[in-house]
Design an enzyme around this catalytic site. Structure first.
Site, short mmCIF file in Angstrom:
data_model
loop_
_atom_site.label_atom_id
_atom_site.label_comp_id
_atom_site.label_asym_id
_atom_site.label_seq_id
_atom_site.Cartn_x
_atom_site.Cartn_y
_atom_site.Cartn_z
N ASP A 120 48.22 42.58 36.06
CA ASP A 120 48.75 43.89 36.44
C ASP A 120 47.66 44.77 37.04
O ASP A 120 46.59 44.91 36.45
CB ASP A 120 49.33 44.59 35.20
N ASP A 167 50.82 37.35 33.36
CA ASP A 167 50.67 37.83 34.73
C ASP A 167 49.41 38.67 34.83
O ASP A 167 48.66 38.78 33.85
CB ASP A 167 51.91 38.66 35.15
N ASP A 198 51.57 41.89 39.34
CA ASP A 198 52.27 43.16 39.51
C ASP A 198 51.31 44.16 40.14
O ASP A 198 50.24 44.42 39.59
CB ASP A 198 52.76 43.72 38.16
N1 CTP Z 1 55.78 47.82 32.46
C1 CTP Z 1 56.47 48.89 32.99
N2 CTP Z 1 57.51 48.71 33.84
C2 CTP Z 1 57.88 47.45 34.19
C3 CTP Z 1 57.19 46.35 33.69
C4 CTP Z 1 56.13 46.57 32.80
O1 CTP Z 1 56.12 50.02 32.69
N3 CTP Z 1 58.91 47.29 35.03
C5 CTP Z 1 54.68 48.06 31.53
C6 CTP Z 1 54.95 47.48 30.17
O2 CTP Z 1 55.58 48.41 29.33
C7 CTP Z 1 53.58 47.15 29.67
C8 CTP Z 1 52.76 46.93 30.93
O3 CTP Z 1 53.54 47.40 32.01
O4 CTP Z 1 53.08 48.24 28.97
C9 CTP Z 1 52.37 45.50 31.13
O5 CTP Z 1 53.54 44.68 31.10
P1 CTP Z 1 53.49 43.11 31.06
O6 CTP Z 1 52.70 42.59 32.19
O7 CTP Z 1 54.89 42.63 30.93
O8 CTP Z 1 52.83 42.77 29.64
P2 CTP Z 1 51.32 42.62 29.20
O9 CTP Z 1 51.13 43.54 28.06
O10 CTP Z 1 50.40 42.75 30.35
O11 CTP Z 1 51.30 41.16 28.61
P3 CTP Z 1 51.12 39.77 29.41
O12 CTP Z 1 49.75 39.31 29.10
O13 CTP Z 1 52.16 38.87 28.84
O14 CTP Z 1 51.33 40.03 30.86
MN MN Z 2 50.76 41.68 32.12
MN MN Z 3 53.35 42.77 34.34
#
Ligand code: CTP
Ligand code: MN
Ligand code: MN
Ligand code: MN
Length: 387
Positions: free
Chosen positions: A205, A203, A311
């Site tokens: 962020d 995703d 996100d």
């Molecule tokens: N996070 C959070 N609360 C949530 C979802 C996520 O605090 N409800 C934090 C996670 O702990 C993480 C960060 O947001 O540190 C990013 O989460 P995520 O997008 O799931 O993972 P990524 O590390 O960005 O990996 P990816 O490339 O798979 O998206």
């Molecule tokens: Mn992410």
């Molecule tokens: Mn995320």
């Protein structure tokens, strides 16, 4: 005299937040295997998950490739189970337990079902017990799905395709335009895996803030409306900020779950160079399909749009450093930071604040460096937080 082999013995600290973990490391064969076991444990909801994650994380931080069991001397977090798996791989090239997991019907089905946006382990497990194996089984099963799961099934293929950095930047441009249109002076920052230097992600962020505290209030619904008016959102669920109501009457944040105003969404990202004007077939295809909202419409090898998970999180400026640290990850790095804070420093860290239980007060910070300093930790830059 014969040259003596260099003893590859490294000592590492016990908390992932005390270690530098680059994206590219030397033990992918071993960590891939341990991560499968972590996933297997997660699918059956047992404690083995964090054990295997910690073991893999230690190997990611090693400056050399593990070639024999002596290399593991002095390393933390490597329990009996992890060592057995590592030994098997060093000797036979693979682990029977990992191979068995990868080939099992349960692992494959749980992987496919939890791969649906909006479906967690509990739901996937219930469906697996009912005989469902794949998203297409769910779609034809007649189960009542919530809106998130409906979107998850509708855009399953797109959402399981990695998001590239170029796509993340393209979405960043759109979000920036939206945010500045509804609140001039607001800022957006790319966080998550892309901030850690990952070339792809599941995703994208973003954190959104405004240097004047309070200006950010109520921003999300306006941003969402701006995006929806332009047809850029395929799905969104917005939660309002509940930080103050949650902490009222108690001295510190109740748990690690943050309470920012945020939106979990699916963007419709147009793919430049693959639109109907360049591909006349696309226009014909569009006319031929009565439901053109199902997935990105493939045209030969390319497509004209793609569904991407995004996100969006809005933070007051005074909490920005904590939000940035909390949303940069990795997930294990974050968990270890909070464990370090609690167990070693008698502090409580969240994505909103840092509370010192001994001094009975909140510690302020305007950048990540200050938070690491409060915690008595050496600063680790984002690209070395890939624990
Ligand atoms: N996070 C959070 N609360 C949530 C979802 C996520 O605090 N409800 C934090 C996670 O702990 C993480 C960060 O947001 O540190 C990013 O989460 P995520 O997008 O799931 O993972 P990524 O590390 O960005 O990996 P990816 O490339 O798979 O998206
Ligand atoms: Mn992410
Ligand atoms: Mn995320
Ligand atoms: Mn993730």
């Amino acid at each position: 005299a014969e040259p003596r082999p260099i003893a590859m013995v490294t000592t590492l600290n016990g908390y992932a937040c005390q270690r530098r973990t680059p994206l590219q490391h030397h033990n992918a064969v071993l960590t891939d295997a341990l991560l499968v076991l972590a996933e297997k444990a997660e699918f059956s909801e047992n404690e083995g998950r964090s054990v295997a994650l910690r073991a893999a994380s230690v190997l990611k931080a090693l400056p050399h490739t593990v070639i024999n069991m002596e290399n593991l001397q002095g390393l933390p977090c490597l329990g009996e189970h992890s060592q057995r798996v590592i030994k098997e791989i060093l000797e036979d090239g693979k682990s029977r337990e990992v191979e068995a997991a990868l080939h099992s019907e349960q692992y494959q089905a749980m992987k496919a079902l939890t791969g649906i946006f909006g479906v967690g382990v509990k739901t996937a497990d219930r469906w697996f017990r009912e005989g469902l194996r794949h998203p297409s089984d769910v779609a034809s099963s007649g189960h009542r799905l919530n809106h998130t799961q409906q979107a998850g099934i509708q855009h399953y293929d797109d959402l399981n395709m990695p998001v590239t950095k170029a796509e993340a930047d393209a979405i960043g441009q759109i979000v920036k335009e939206a945010v500045q249109a509804v609140l001039p002076g607001a800022e957006i920052i790319l966080t998550g895996g892309f901030r850690r230097g990952k070339p792809t992600g599941h995703d994208v962020d973003f954190l959104i803030t405004h240097p004047e505290e309070g200006k950010e209030e109520g921003l999300m619904p306006k941003v969402v409306s701006w995006l929806e008016a332009r047809g850029l959102l395929l799905y969104q669920k917005t939660n309002r900020n509940s930080y103050l109501e949650a902490t009222e009457g108690s001295a510190r944040p109740p748990n690690n779950m943050d309470r920012f105003e945020r939106s979990f969404s699916i963007f419709r990202l147009d793919m430049p160079g693959a639109g109907p004007e360049r591909h006349p077939q696309a226009a014909l295809l569009e006319q031929a399909q009565d439901d053109s909202s199902v997935g990105g419409r493939r045209v030969g090898e390319s497509w004209d749009w793609k569904a991407v998970r995004v996100d969006l999180v809005v933070t007051p400026f005074s909490q920005f450093a904590f939000a940035l640290l909390g949303w940069t990850g990795s997930q294990l790095f974050e968990r270890e930071l909070r464990r370090w804070a609690g167990q070693e420093k008698h502090m409580s860290l969240s994505s909103h604040a840092l509370y010192d239980s001994k001094q009975k007060r909140y510690l302020r910070a305007s950048c990540e460096e200050e938070i690491f300093a409060h915690l008595g930790l050496e600063f680790i830059p984002p690209c070395e937080r890939n624990a």
